[in-house]
Scaffold this active site. Structure first.
Site, PDB file in Angstrom:
ATOM      1  N   ARG A  71     -12.467  15.278  -0.146  1.00 45.91           N
ATOM      2  CA  ARG A  71     -12.437  16.017  -1.146  1.00 45.91           C
ATOM      3  C   ARG A  71     -13.625  16.923  -1.195  1.00 45.91           C
ATOM      4  NH1 ARG A  71     -12.366  14.726  -6.080  1.00 45.91           N
ATOM      5  NH2 ARG A  71     -10.637  12.976  -5.899  1.00 45.91           N
ATOM      6  N   TYR A 100      -6.307  43.413  -4.007  1.00 41.23           N
ATOM      7  CA  TYR A 100      -5.434  42.482  -3.262  1.00 41.23           C
ATOM      8  C   TYR A 100      -4.272  42.075  -4.454  1.00 41.23           C
ATOM      9  CZ  TYR A 100      -2.990  38.580  -1.080  1.00 41.23           C
ATOM     10  OH  TYR A 100      -1.884  37.877  -0.727  1.00 41.23           O
ATOM     11  N   ASP A 114     -14.837  40.835  -2.875  1.00 39.43           N
ATOM     12  CA  ASP A 114     -14.002  40.471  -1.890  1.00 39.43           C
ATOM     13  C   ASP A 114     -14.374  41.150  -0.700  1.00 39.43           C
ATOM     14  OD1 ASP A 114     -11.825  39.827  -0.048  1.00 39.43           O
ATOM     15  OD2 ASP A 114     -10.453  39.632  -1.979  1.00 39.43           O
ATOM     16  N   LYS A 151      -7.607  35.972   7.315  1.00 38.19           N
ATOM     17  CA  LYS A 151      -7.593  37.264   7.886  1.00 38.19           C
ATOM     18  C   LYS A 151      -8.485  37.489   9.019  1.00 38.19           C
ATOM     19  CE  LYS A 151      -4.874  37.858   4.427  1.00 38.19           C
ATOM     20  NZ  LYS A 151      -5.144  38.410   3.233  1.00 38.19           N
TER      21      LYS A 151
HETATM   22  C1  LIG Z   1      -4.917  38.129   1.824  1.00 40.17           C
HETATM   23  C2  LIG Z   1      -5.981  38.475   0.706  1.00 40.17           C
HETATM   24  C3  LIG Z   1      -6.335  37.609  -0.287  1.00 40.17           C
HETATM   25  C4  LIG Z   1      -5.994  36.436  -0.481  1.00 40.17           C
HETATM   26  O1  LIG Z   1      -5.964  35.429   0.720  1.00 40.17           O
HETATM   27  P1  LIG Z   1      -5.052  34.260   1.104  1.00 40.17           P
HETATM   28  O2  LIG Z   1      -5.567  33.715   2.083  1.00 40.17           O
HETATM   29  O3  LIG Z   1      -3.733  35.117   1.326  1.00 40.17           O
HETATM   30  O4  LIG Z   1      -4.781  33.401  -0.095  1.00 40.17           O
HETATM   31  C5  LIG Z   1      -7.558  38.053  -1.053  1.00 40.17           C
HETATM   32  N1  LIG Z   1      -8.047  39.237  -1.014  1.00 40.17           N
HETATM   33  C6  LIG Z   1      -7.805  40.091   0.158  1.00 40.17           C
HETATM   34  C7  LIG Z   1      -8.476  41.223   0.255  1.00 40.17           C
HETATM   35  C8  LIG Z   1      -6.529  39.690   1.030  1.00 40.17           C
HETATM   36  O5  LIG Z   1      -6.296  40.510   1.804  1.00 40.17           O
END
Ligand SMILES: *Cc1c(COP(=O)(O)O)cnc(C)c1O
Length: 382
Positions: free
Chosen positions: A50, A102, A173, A198
Site C-alpha cells: 500500500r 470531466y 488535469d 486514457k
Molecule cells: C476519464 C477522466 C478522468 C477520470 O479518470 P478515471 O480513470 O476514469 O477515473 C478525469 N479527468 C479527465 C479529463 C478524464 O478524461
C-alpha cells in the site's frame, strides 16, 4: 540523465532499473503485498505494497520524468487521484474550477467535497476573469485544457501567474493532451493530474490515475496520502501503464493525424453544424494552444443538426464503437449528455453548450480512411 521525451517513455530519467538485478528488459510485476526485513530498523526500501511497490514506483518515476515533476503518484483511477488531491483542502476552503470539466470531477466536487464543506466557483476559465472570483478562502484553481468536452483552451501561463500572485496553487488535469503534447508544470502549474486510463495506458484496457507534483513540499503530502488512503495502483495495472507509455509518442502522433483528418471531413459535411478542435487555424483556442502545447491532441467534439441525427450516428457506425472513455488505440464516439457528463447539473451543461446534439470523438490509430468512411455512412444513412 537528460533524455529526450521518447527515451524517457522507455527509461524515465534512467534511475535505478530492475535490469541491475535480473537483466529483465520488461520491468517485472512485483505481485507481493509485503516485504521481509533483515532486522529491526532495516528495510529494502519496500515495506508493504500500500505504501509502495517496485512496479508502481517504476510507473511513477516514468510519469514524473515525462511531466518534469518532482515526483508522481499512481492511483487506481483518475478519480482516485482527484479524490486524494481533494485531501489537500479542509472545511471552509474554496476552489475555482472550470465549469467544463470531466463530469466525474464535477460530480466529486458537488457531491463529496461540498459535503466536506469545501466550496467551488465553476466558471469559464477561458473567458471569465479568474482573478475576480478569488477570495480570502480560495486555495486553488483547477483547470483542464482543452476542456472536456467543449475543447475550450485555457491559458496555463496566465492562470499560473494569477495563482502565484494570490499565493494559491494551480492544478491542471492534463489528461486530454498527455505529457507528450503539454507539460503544465513547466508553464507554472503546481500539480498535474492524469487519468492514466486514457493516453498513458492507451489501450482501453486498464484504469489508472496520476498526480505529478512540482515541489518536494507537495510530494511529501501525497506520499503520506497515498499510503494512508490506500488507493495506489496495483502491480499488474502499473505494468500495463509502463508498457502503454513505451509507445505514447507514436500513438499521440498517429491519433492527432487521424483527428485532423476527421476534423477536416466533418467541416466539409453539411449536416455537421460545428466542429470544436483547437487545431483548426483561426479557431478560438488555436493561438493559445500553439503557444503552450506541442500539438493539438486527438480529441474533438462536434455538433450535428438534430438530436435525432446524433442518436442515429451513435447506433449506425460499424467500425467506431459508441463508448465512454478516450485516449486509446481504438477511436471512440461518446455522447456527453448521457455518458461522461450525465451528472453535471443542467444549468452548467447549458452554460457549457453540452446539448443533446453534441458528440465527442477520441481518435485512435486506425487508418483515417476507414474512420471517415464509417462516419460518412453513418451520417448519410439518416
Ligand atoms: C476519464 C477522466 C478522468 C477520470 O479518470 P478515471 O480513470 O476514469 O477515473 C478525469 N479527468 C479527465 C479529463 C478524464 O478524461
Amino acid at each position: 540523465m537528460d533524455y529526450k521525451f521518447s527515451t524517457k517513455c522507455l527509461y524515465g530519467n534512467g534511475e535505478k532499473n530492475d535490469k541491475e538485478l535480473t537483466g529483465a528488459i520488461s520491468f517485472p510485476i512485483y505481485q507481493t503485498a509485503t516485504y521481509a526485513h533483515p532486522e529491526v530498523g532495516k528495510s529494502t526500501g519496500f515495506d508493504y505494497s500500500r505504501l509502495q511497490n517496485p512496479t508502481r514506483e517504476q510507473a511513477e518515476k516514468i510519469v514524473a520524468s515525462l511531466e518534469g515533476g518532482d515526483d508522481a503518484f499512481a492511483f487506481s483511477s483518475g478519480m482516485a487521484a482527484i479524490t486524494a488531491l481533494m485531501e489537500l483542502f479542509k472545511p471552509g476552503d474554496h476552489l475555482i474550477t472550470d465549469a467544463d470539466l470531466y463530469g466525474g470531477s464535477i460530480r466529486l466536487f458537488n457531491n463529496v467535497s461540498e459535503k466536506n464543506a469545501i466550496s467551488f466557483s465553476h466558471i469559464n476559465c477561458s473567458q471569465e476573469d479568474i482573478e475576480s472570483f478569488i477570495n480570502e478562502k480560495t486555495k486553488a484553481i483547477f483547470i483542464e485544457t482543452p476542456t472536456n468536452p467543449m475543447m475550450n483552451v485555457v491559458d496555463i501561463r496566465k492562470s499560473a501567474e494569477i495563482a502565484k500572485r494570490h499565493n494559491i496553487i494551480l492544478i491542471v488535469d492534463n489528461t486530454f493532451m498527455s505529457p507528450y503534447f503539454q507539460n503544465p508544470l513547466k508553464l507554472g502549474a503546481d500539480i498535474v493530474v492524469h487519468s492514466g486510463t486514457k493516453f498513458l495506458g492507451g489501450h482501453n484496457d486498464t484504469l489508472a490515475g496520476f498526480i505529478v507534483s512540482a515541489s518536494k513540499e507537495i510530494s511529501e503530502k501525497f506520499r503520506f496520502l497515498i499510503k494512508t488512503v490506500g488507493s495506489g495502483l496495483s502491480p499488474f495495472d502499473s505494468w500495463l501503464i509502463i508498457r502503454g507509455i513505451k509507445t505514447l509518442p507514436l500513438r499521440m502522433e498517429k491519433a492527432q493525424e487521424n483527428a485532423k483528418a476527421v476534423a477536416r471531413y466533418l467541416l466539409s459535411e453539411p449536416k455537421i453544424k460545428k466542429v470544436y478542435y483547437p487545431g483548426i487555424p483561426g479557431s478560438k483556442g488555436y493561438e493559445i494552444c500553439k503557444s503552450q502545447s506541442r500539438g493539438f491532441g486527438s480529441m474533438l467534439t462536434f455538433e450535428v443538426e438534430s438530436k435525432e441525427l446524433a442518436l442515429h450516428i451513435l447506433k449506425s457506425t460499424k467500425l467506431i464503437p459508441f463508448a465512454e472513455s478516450l485516449g486509446g488505440t481504438e477511436t471512440l464516439l461518446t455522447y456527453p449528455a448521457t455518458q461522461t457528463h450525465a451528472d453535471v447539473p443542467e444549468d452548467i451543461k447549458i452554460k457549457n453548450g453540452i446539448t443533446d446534439k453534441v458528440l465527442r470523438l477520441s481518435a485512435g490509430i486506425e487508418d483515417p480512411e476507414d474512420l471517415i468512411k464509417d462516419l460518412k455512412q453513418a451520417i448519410n444513412s439518416f
